[in-house]
Design an enzyme around this catalytic site. Structure first.
Site, short mmCIF file in Angstrom:
data_model
loop_
_atom_site.label_atom_id
_atom_site.label_comp_id
_atom_site.label_asym_id
_atom_site.label_seq_id
_atom_site.Cartn_x
_atom_site.Cartn_y
_atom_site.Cartn_z
CB CYS A 33 -0.91 -0.04 1.23
SG CYS A 33 -1.73 1.51 1.63
CB CYS A 36 0.33 1.72 4.07
SG CYS A 36 -1.40 1.23 3.96
#
Length: 108
Positions: A33, A36
């Site tokens: 991600c 993230c």
């Protein structure tokens, strides 16, 4: 990695998060991600700056039980817990000032 951020798995969730004596910000994330990864350094800075909250990361690829339990459908998904209860959640990455304000405003 900062020593101030605790990486946990599903088996540790109740003990580290729900039974914590101080509020806990749980970052549900995954290695693939992009957002993230972008907030990782921000969370590390906040973990060093804020002593009134514990910051915990849990990889949803390896730990799907609590991600499912708390309805994590998109990441990054940060849930703020206090006394074992959800106080608020933030879905998506935020700049440091906004993420810090999110934490502080929900704990006051």
């Amino acid at each position: 990695m900062s020593d101030n951020i605790v990486h946990i798995d599903d088996s540790q969730f109740d003990e580290v998060v729900l039974k914590s004596d101080k509020p806990v910000l749980v970052d549900f994330w995954a290695p693939w991600c992009g957002p993230c990864k972008a907030i990782g350094p921000i969370l590390e800075e906040l973990a060093e700056e804020l002593d009134n909250v514990k910051i915990v990361k849990i990889n949803i690829d390896d730990n799907q039980q609590n991600a499912g339990k708390y309805g994590v459908m998109s990441i990054p998904n940060m849930i703020l817990f206090k006394d074992g209860e959800i106080v608020n959640r933030q879905i998506g990455a935020l700049p440091k000032t906004e993420l810090k304000a999110f934490i502080e405003n929900n704990l006051s």
